[in-house]
Design a protein around this motif. Structure first.
Motif, PDB file in Angstrom:
ATOM      1  N   TYR A  35      -6.551  -1.687   1.055  1.00  0.00           N
ATOM      2  CA  TYR A  35      -5.216  -2.183   1.442  1.00  0.00           C
ATOM      3  C   TYR A  35      -5.182  -2.465   2.947  1.00  0.00           C
ATOM      4  CZ  TYR A  35      -0.246  -1.690   2.728  1.00  0.00           C
ATOM      5  OH  TYR A  35       1.003  -1.862   3.266  1.00  0.00           O
ATOM      6  N   VAL A  36      -5.724  -1.532   3.742  1.00  0.00           N
ATOM      7  CA  VAL A  36      -5.754  -1.698   5.201  1.00  0.00           C
ATOM      8  C   VAL A  36      -6.621  -2.896   5.586  1.00  0.00           C
ATOM      9  CG1 VAL A  36      -6.479  -0.643   7.382  1.00  0.00           C
ATOM     10  CG2 VAL A  36      -5.355   0.750   5.634  1.00  0.00           C
ATOM     11  N   LEU A  84      -8.106  -0.869  -7.749  1.00  0.00           N
ATOM     12  CA  LEU A  84      -7.717  -2.174  -7.207  1.00  0.00           C
ATOM     13  C   LEU A  84      -8.798  -3.193  -7.540  1.00  0.00           C
ATOM     14  CD1 LEU A  84      -5.720  -3.721  -5.271  1.00  0.00           C
ATOM     15  CD2 LEU A  84      -7.293  -3.104  -3.412  1.00  0.00           C
ATOM     16  N   THR A  85      -8.385  -4.329  -8.088  1.00  0.00           N
ATOM     17  CA  THR A  85      -9.338  -5.384  -8.416  1.00  0.00           C
ATOM     18  C   THR A  85      -9.431  -6.377  -7.260  1.00  0.00           C
ATOM     19  OG1 THR A  85      -8.867  -5.170 -10.778  1.00  0.00           O
ATOM     20  CG2 THR A  85      -9.944  -7.204 -10.050  1.00  0.00           C
ATOM     21  N   VAL A  86     -10.641  -6.597  -6.779  1.00  0.00           N
ATOM     22  CA  VAL A  86     -10.881  -7.541  -5.672  1.00  0.00           C
ATOM     23  C   VAL A  86     -12.094  -8.389  -6.023  1.00  0.00           C
ATOM     24  CG1 VAL A  86     -11.433  -7.791  -3.226  1.00  0.00           C
ATOM     25  CG2 VAL A  86      -9.985  -5.898  -3.977  1.00  0.00           C
ATOM     26  N   ASN A 127       2.089   5.342  -3.061  1.00  0.00           N
ATOM     27  CA  ASN A 127       2.972   5.340  -1.890  1.00  0.00           C
ATOM     28  C   ASN A 127       2.432   6.203  -0.738  1.00  0.00           C
ATOM     29  OD1 ASN A 127       5.278   3.961  -1.076  1.00  0.00           O
ATOM     30  ND2 ASN A 127       6.558   5.796  -1.273  1.00  0.00           N
ATOM     31  N   SER A 128       1.092   6.310  -0.628  1.00  0.00           N
ATOM     32  CA  SER A 128       0.479   7.093   0.445  1.00  0.00           C
ATOM     33  C   SER A 128       0.762   6.489   1.812  1.00  0.00           C
ATOM     34  CB  SER A 128      -1.033   7.151   0.259  1.00  0.00           C
ATOM     35  OG  SER A 128      -1.399   7.855  -0.883  1.00  0.00           O
ATOM     36  N   ASP A 184       1.264   0.207  -0.941  1.00  0.00           N
ATOM     37  CA  ASP A 184       1.879  -0.173  -2.223  1.00  0.00           C
ATOM     38  C   ASP A 184       0.841  -0.544  -3.272  1.00  0.00           C
ATOM     39  OD1 ASP A 184       0.966  -2.645  -1.395  1.00  0.00           O
ATOM     40  OD2 ASP A 184       2.948  -3.476  -0.984  1.00  0.00           O
ATOM     41  N   ALA A 185      -0.461  -0.261  -2.967  1.00  0.00           N
ATOM     42  CA  ALA A 185      -1.537  -0.578  -3.914  1.00  0.00           C
ATOM     43  C   ALA A 185      -2.332   0.665  -4.313  1.00  0.00           C
ATOM     44  CB  ALA A 185      -2.478  -1.605  -3.288  1.00  0.00           C
TER      45      ALA A 185
END
Length: 534
Positions: free
Chosen positions: A325-326, A291-293, A308-309, A285-286
């Motif tokens: 994400y993982v 993506l900001t981290v 949505n991969s 969902d990201a």
């Protein structure tokens, strides 16, 4: 009248152990070599002796200037009659020894020495190593098998002590003592000569074709960790090692750390699947954009995004955002725990001298940025053998096996199995292993290197293009390109890692390391009898 007596010690050398391929061909053998010495007190005519020896020992036969210089050198050694023993020249062939013996010179003798012969010249040089001298001029193995198994290979020399007269002739009833010599232990390796030759030829072609600074290939049996082939280029010839720079002696497969890049994604994914925090069909969902981290933006390698991969899609697209994400699902503590399980940050303990290791940072020093970047192979360093061993866990149904080169030790006519064989250590479940295998099959078919894919052979593979960190930033043009794969995925006969350092034709592994991998694999399919499925 009292007869003057002397004691003469003759060193009787036995052969250093030989090294064989799995096919029984000799990788390293022995040849007779002789060290010429003189006993000045027993020489009748030093001038004549020097002249005769110079004619036989001068490097250029017929060159009067060299012969004269050699004669003067020898005379300066043997004319000092107060010395009981002086070395003249090392590493003489049996043919030269025979010609000197025929001259019947008094006070001249030979000690047998160990000289290694490499029938295949530079083949497997980094894996084999070479026989050199220590600071006391004693034979000693350096690097590779020669260094790791030096004591095992080393023979035990015998000594024959005998009383002689002034001319060196044994005294009939003089004191004589003799200790026995013993040959070194032979090594039978897992190295397959046919595969090694294939790898050497294709590696050289690949490095030249893609304009890489260097490259390496290692092929392993996934079930028992036996190294079937290992090669690095540029290389050297062990028999004349002194003609090369010291930097060439290091084996990059076990000593050169690098950031692996995207090839490492399957390790993080395997950990997450084993822990159950994601499944193959879990949706990201990201994944709709960067993506900001921790104040940093994570982008995909090509700035294309796939909302949505599934987790399989993440591996196929080699998606950095999806891997972040993982990693966040996995968490820092579990991530570090699994890295340790997979052997990252520890030596594999392969039986080759020279293995190095880049240690993992301690758990307390990990940040969220470190967590996500490690998931796609940045900010973490491995050697090729560590990477191969880690991903082999996936190929081997979740079991870790230690890589090993030597299969058997041979003493006399008996062979003894290497004692570091085991059934493997469970790292991830067989289910998780199967899931990642299928992801790697999809990546090989439909990922960025899909154009190189060979249909029907069941290849599971993954590319990695790692930018090289220089002065605090990543250089976009300088990369380490890699491809790792095994086949067939349901019952792998081999696992192979190809790495190319700074290829100039293209920085991307999909255009360099991947096609080179398949070029070698085509020949391995034939070698192992892997028939394409319809």
């Amino acid at each position: 009248m009292v007869r003057p007596q002397y004691e003469r010690n003759v060193v009787e050398s036995a052969g250093r152990g030989r090294i064989f391929s799995a096919n029984g061909s000799i990788l390293v053998g022995q040849a007779d070599s002789w060290n010429l010495f003189a006993e000045p007190k027993r020489i009748d005519d030093p001038k004549e002796t020097s002249s005769v020896l110079a004619e036989l020992l001068a490097e250029e036969a017929g060159d009067r200037k060299l012969i004269k210089e050699e004669g003067l050198r020898i005379y300066s050694l043997i004319s000092e009659s107060d010395k009981s023993w002086v070395p003249i020249k090392k590493r003489l062939t049996t043919e030269v020894k025979k010609r000197i013996d025929e001259k019947g010179l008094s006070g001249i003798g030979f000690d047998k020495d160990e000289v290694r012969k490499y029938p295949e010249a530079s083949m497997a040089a980094h894996l084999i190593g070479f026989l050199g001298k220590d600071q006391d001029d004693r034979n000693i193995g350096y690097f590779g098998l020669e260094g790791y198994y030096n004591e095992t290979l080393t023979s035990s020399s015998g000594i024959h002590k005998a009383e002689t007269d002034v001319r060196g002739s044994p005294i009939l009833f003089g004191i004589s003592k003799k200790s026995l010599s013993y040959s070194g232990t032979d090594l039978n390796t897992y190295i397959d000569r046919g595969i090694q030759l294939i790898v050497e030829a294709e590696l050289r072609k690949g490095v030249e074709k893609y304009g890489a600074l260097s490259g390496s290939v290692v092929v392993m049996n996934p079930k028992n960790g036996g190294i079937l082939a290992m090669s690095s280029y540029p290389t050297y010839i062990p028999e004349t090692y002194w003609e090369y720079s010291n930097e060439l002696f290091l084996n990059p497969v076990i000593s050169a750390s690098f950031e692996p890049g995207s090839v490492f994604k399957v390790v993080t994914m395997a950990a997450a699947l084993d822990l159950g925090v994601v499944g193959p069909d879990t949706r990201c969902d990201a994944c709709s954009g960067p993506l900001t981290v921790g104040g940093y933006q994570i982008h995909t390698w090509n700035d294309q995004y796939y909302p949505n991969s599934t987790m399989t899609d993440v591996i196929v697209h080699s998606d950095n955002v999806g891997m972040s994400y993982v990693a966040k699902k996995l968490g820092i503590e579990k991530n570090v725990e699994y890295l340790d399980k997979f052997g990252i940050g520890r030596k594999t303990e392969i039986d080759l001298q020279g293995e190095t290791n880049a240690a993992l940072r301690s758990l307390k020093n990990w940040s969220e940025v470190d967590l996500v970047t490690s998931s796609f192979g940045q900010g973490i360093a491995v050697t090729p053998i560590q990477l191969l061993s880690a991903i082999n866990v996936i190929a081997n149904d979740g079991l870790f096996v230690k890589p090993v080169v030597v299969k058997e030790f041979v003493i006399g006519d008996k062979a003894y199995m290497s004692n570091n064989r085991d059934q493997g250590i469970r790292i991830i479940s067989e289910k998780a292993s199967h899931e990642v295998k299928l992801m790697m099959v999809e990546a090989a078919k439909y990922g960025e290197s899909k154009w190189t894919y060979k249909q029907g052979f069941g290849v599971a593979g993954k590319t990695g293009t790692a930018q090289i960190p220089i002065a605090g930033h990543y250089d976009e043009e300088k990369t380490v390109a890699s491809f790792i794969g095994f086949a067939p995925h349901y019952d792998p006969k081999f696992i192979m890692l190809v790495t190319l350092r700074e290829p100039k034709s293209s920085p991307w592994a999909s255009e360099t390391a991947a096609p080179m991998w398949y070029k070698i694999a085509e020949k391995l399919f034939l070698h192992f009898g892997i028939i394409p499925e319809k």
